[in-house]
Design an enzyme around this catalytic site. Structure first.
Site, mmCIF file in Angstrom:
data_model
loop_
_atom_site.group_PDB
_atom_site.id
_atom_site.type_symbol
_atom_site.label_atom_id
_atom_site.label_comp_id
_atom_site.label_asym_id
_atom_site.label_seq_id
_atom_site.Cartn_x
_atom_site.Cartn_y
_atom_site.Cartn_z
ATOM 1 C CD GLU A 24 13.560 -18.143 17.664
ATOM 2 O OE1 GLU A 24 13.535 -17.207 16.799
ATOM 3 O OE2 GLU A 24 12.326 -18.387 18.292
ATOM 4 C CG HIS A 70 13.168 -20.539 6.726
ATOM 5 N ND1 HIS A 70 12.063 -20.088 7.506
ATOM 6 C CD2 HIS A 70 14.217 -20.452 7.627
ATOM 7 C CE1 HIS A 70 12.522 -19.658 8.587
ATOM 8 N NE2 HIS A 70 13.869 -19.989 8.642
ATOM 9 N NE ARG A 102 -1.602 -1.047 3.679
ATOM 10 C CZ ARG A 102 -1.741 -1.162 4.766
ATOM 11 N NH1 ARG A 102 -2.973 -0.970 5.239
ATOM 12 N NH2 ARG A 102 -0.853 -1.568 5.672
ATOM 13 C CE LYS A 118 9.760 -16.300 19.592
ATOM 14 N NZ LYS A 118 10.749 -16.172 18.544
ATOM 15 C CG ASP A 172 6.148 -18.840 15.811
ATOM 16 O OD1 ASP A 172 5.537 -18.398 14.719
ATOM 17 O OD2 ASP A 172 7.336 -18.237 16.395
ATOM 18 C CE LYS A 197 7.101 -19.238 11.291
ATOM 19 N NZ LYS A 197 7.967 -19.500 12.495
ATOM 20 C CE LYS A 199 18.077 -22.937 8.412
ATOM 21 N NZ LYS A 199 19.044 -21.683 8.471
ATOM 22 C CG HIS A 232 10.155 -24.001 11.468
ATOM 23 N ND1 HIS A 232 10.163 -23.657 10.138
ATOM 24 C CD2 HIS A 232 10.036 -22.655 11.978
ATOM 25 C CE1 HIS A 232 9.736 -22.314 9.898
ATOM 26 N NE2 HIS A 232 9.714 -21.868 11.120
HETATM 27 P P1 NAP Z 1 5.416 -7.025 7.849
HETATM 28 O O1 NAP Z 1 6.730 -6.610 8.224
HETATM 29 O O2 NAP Z 1 4.347 -6.483 8.834
HETATM 30 O O3 NAP Z 1 4.890 -6.844 6.443
HETATM 31 C C1 NAP Z 1 3.635 -6.858 5.837
HETATM 32 C C2 NAP Z 1 3.659 -6.128 4.457
HETATM 33 O O4 NAP Z 1 2.272 -6.330 4.219
HETATM 34 C C3 NAP Z 1 3.914 -4.909 4.444
HETATM 35 O O5 NAP Z 1 4.816 -4.817 3.245
HETATM 36 C C4 NAP Z 1 2.709 -4.196 3.947
HETATM 37 O O6 NAP Z 1 3.069 -3.058 3.405
HETATM 38 C C5 NAP Z 1 1.854 -5.183 3.429
HETATM 39 N N1 NAP Z 1 0.502 -4.823 3.583
HETATM 40 C C6 NAP Z 1 -0.190 -4.757 4.859
HETATM 41 N N2 NAP Z 1 -1.657 -4.692 4.429
HETATM 42 C C7 NAP Z 1 -1.699 -4.711 3.146
HETATM 43 C C8 NAP Z 1 -2.833 -4.308 2.308
HETATM 44 N N3 NAP Z 1 -4.077 -4.060 2.657
HETATM 45 N N4 NAP Z 1 -2.789 -4.208 0.989
HETATM 46 C C9 NAP Z 1 -1.344 -4.360 0.511
HETATM 47 N N5 NAP Z 1 -0.176 -4.741 1.082
HETATM 48 C C10 NAP Z 1 -0.258 -4.808 2.428
HETATM 49 O O7 NAP Z 1 5.423 -8.571 7.945
HETATM 50 P P2 NAP Z 1 6.578 -9.654 7.651
HETATM 51 O O8 NAP Z 1 7.257 -9.728 8.840
HETATM 52 O O9 NAP Z 1 7.216 -9.233 6.449
HETATM 53 O O10 NAP Z 1 5.685 -10.986 7.387
HETATM 54 C C11 NAP Z 1 4.971 -11.286 6.299
HETATM 55 C C12 NAP Z 1 4.544 -12.613 6.359
HETATM 56 O O11 NAP Z 1 5.688 -13.411 6.567
HETATM 57 C C13 NAP Z 1 3.758 -12.909 7.589
HETATM 58 O O12 NAP Z 1 2.671 -13.919 7.592
HETATM 59 C C14 NAP Z 1 4.860 -13.541 8.646
HETATM 60 O O13 NAP Z 1 4.287 -14.424 9.642
HETATM 61 C C15 NAP Z 1 5.591 -14.456 7.709
HETATM 62 N N6 NAP Z 1 6.904 -14.681 8.032
HETATM 63 C C16 NAP Z 1 7.855 -13.596 8.500
HETATM 64 C C17 NAP Z 1 8.914 -13.770 8.962
HETATM 65 C C18 NAP Z 1 10.043 -12.738 9.098
HETATM 66 O O14 NAP Z 1 11.217 -13.185 9.325
HETATM 67 N N7 NAP Z 1 9.638 -11.416 8.866
HETATM 68 C C19 NAP Z 1 9.328 -15.288 8.979
HETATM 69 C C20 NAP Z 1 8.652 -16.264 8.808
HETATM 70 C C21 NAP Z 1 7.395 -15.951 8.228
HETATM 71 P P3 NAP Z 1 2.245 -1.525 3.310
HETATM 72 O O15 NAP Z 1 2.094 -1.218 4.708
HETATM 73 O O16 NAP Z 1 3.068 -0.774 2.391
HETATM 74 O O17 NAP Z 1 0.760 -1.840 2.551
#
Ligand code: NAP
Length: 493
Positions: free
Chosen positions: A218, A180, A51, A337, A237, A150, A184, A242
């Protein structure tokens, strides 16, 4: 040592959540590395979708900043960076707004129906449905591939609903459920060691392996995911995905071939062979923990801003696999954790030799172990007893043989091989159409089925998680759980 780079065909990679943490920290650096190695053609497109009000130039700046933050040392080359940024573009979209989808369809839809199109959902799971619906309503789902992260459901029922929804728009052969840990290098080396050699297979069973331990520890807390984590806990989680996936690869029967469904069929059989834990078995075979504060760090409840929370930040389970191969070998699983260290490993501890000729020595004979290290560095160790070198009679010591064979941590090794991050392999496996290292829907459901009955048992018992110190080895109950056997936890270090 050289490794072969096989370029992939041209593609359009749409990253929903392209401004988010996962995209910046993992996905974009992984794609850069593959581009730098010449694997991604210059005609490919990577399109960030979210967005935030950005144009292509603004998004390229965001990508450049992310790469500078997350790519190590000299790996970021200015010329390659320019080339990589030239294949990056941005499409603003609010996936919950149907008008936004019209713009998306007009500006960003795949350039050519024969071109490989991937939609990576790097967004909160609450956005999976609007995105899939938007793709479907706008006819963008045909022939495309979908990658989901996930959490894949909250329990069996929601996982089934999610699978139903995904399958409504995409065939199973076009859905990539990413874990992921499976990407590995050492996890795949486990399969190579087991199935490309005749050395280990005869010993890969309860007759020779005394116990298997899978640890994902962790040292950090919830790191900004407090709200999500407090609803989920360590079981949902980490354990459901995993740890159970690592258990499957450790325990599965030799598949017919290295084809995705042959491997996934064998993993599914392992999940279905897990002894269900119900009633009193839950109390006897599982432990939940929650960390308490110290002078410097807040407690779990303080960090979660939920003073009454009974969500577990640690779980340990003694699991049994009911089949001929593993009957009698416990699989100890633990994750948590704020533990002593960041460490992920699978250890296979072998039984003692049936008779020792070395009596009266100072050093006790330790059982052999094969240890697959996934974090902080990727390594495979064989722990064996050897003679201490030198004169002066027979003295034994434990030696560690490096069985990694050509790789170190994510850096140049003396053989000139950089161990790729798991995402590098997995992101391009999607382009290659290789689902081997991705979970199938029935695996996800079978894992939830086993996990759900434990969570239900905990809820019925009304017991609260045991406390444990920050930077410790976990709650005392986990040690009592294993102390009932002749086995001991390996040290988290
Ligand atoms: P995040 O930092 O909160 O990012 C969420 C993304 O979604 C942002 O780019 C946000 O961008 C976008 N977004 C939110 N609402 C939206 C909408 N209505 N339309 C379009 N885009 C929208 O989350 P994240 O940590 O990257 O995690 C993403 C997913 O991966 C989650 O399901 C998480 O559980 C999973 N995950 C994350 C990690 C990690 O290391 N971070 C690891 C494993 C799994 P805008 O605000 O610009 O819209």
């Amino acid at each position: 040592m050289s490794h072969k780079i096989i370029p992939v065909p041209e593609f359009d990679y749409f990253v929903f959540g392209g401004t988010g943490d996962l995209a910046r920290r993992k996905l974009l650096p992984a794609l850069y590395y593959r581009f730098a190695d010449g694997q991604i053609p210059e005609s490919a497109r990577i399109i960030g979708c979210s967005r935030t009000d950005l144009d292509d130039i603004g998004y390229r700046q965001l990508v450049e900043d992310a790469l500078k933050e997350w790519i190590k040392g000299n790996d970021l080359d200015e010329q390659l960076l320019d080339g990589f940024l030239s294949i990056i573009s941005y499409q603003r979209i609010d996936v919950s707004d149907p008008n936004s989808w019209k713009d998306f369809e007009r500006n960003a839809s795949p350039t050519n129906p024969d071109r490989i199109t991937v939609y990576y959902l790097s967004v909160s799971p609450s956005l999976f449905l609007p995105i899939i619906q938007g793709l479907k309503d706008n006819g963008l789902h045909h022939h495309a591939r979908l990658v989901v992260e996930k959490p894949l459901g909250f329990d069996l029922k929601s996982a089934q609903e999610l699978n139903g929804f995904l399958l409504d728009a995409f065939d199973e052969s076009r859905i990539y459920r990413i874990d992921h840990y499976l990407g590995k290098e050492t996890v795949q080396n486990l399969m190579a060691l087991r199935f490309a050699n005749s050395l280990f297979e005869p010993m890969w069973n309860a007759r020779y392996i005394a116990n298997v331990q899978i640890t994902v520890a962790e040292s950090i807390g919830m790191g900004g995911r407090e709200e999500y984590y407090d609803r989920s806990g360590a079981m949902r989680d980490m354990m459901q995905n995993h740890l159970l996936q690592l258990l499957c690869l450790s325990a599965m029967e030799p598949p017919v071939s290295y084809k995705p469904d042959h491997i996934r069929d064998e993993k599914l059989k392992v999940l279905r062979s897990l002894q269900p834990l119900v009633g009193d078995d839950i109390r006897l075979n599982t432990v939940r923990g929650q960390y308490v504060e110290n002078d410097n760090d807040p407690s779990y409840r303080q960090e979660a801003k939920n003073p009454g929370s009974n969500t577990e930040s640690y779980v340990a389970i003694k699991a049994s696999i009911n089949n001929w191969r593993w009957s009698g070998t416990p699989f100890y699983l633990r994750t948590g954790k704020r533990l002593r260290a960041n460490m992920a490993e699978i250890s296979f501890e072998f039984r003692h030799a049936p008779h020792s000729i070395f009596t009266g020595l100072d050093t006790p004979i330790k059982p052999n172990a094969m240890v697959i290290r996934l974090q902080p560095d990727e390594r495979i160790d064989l722990e064996v007893m050897t003679k201490e070198p030198g004169p002066g009679g027979m003295r034994l010591r434990q030696s560690i043989l490096d069985a990694t064979f050509g790789g170190g941590s994510n850096s140049q090794t003396d053989q000139g091989f950089r161990m790729p991050d798991a995402y590098e392999r997995l992101l391009l496996d999607v382009v290659r159409g290789d689902q081997t290292l991705f979970m199938r829907g029935d695996e996800v459901e079978a894992a939830w089925c086993w996990v759900d009955s434990i969570i239900e048992g905990w809820a019925l018992s009304g017991e609260v998680p045991e406390t444990y110190e920050i930077a410790s080895q976990g709650p005392a109950g986990a040690f009592e759980l294993i102390a009932k056997t002749e086995h001991r936890w390996r040290t988290i270090q």
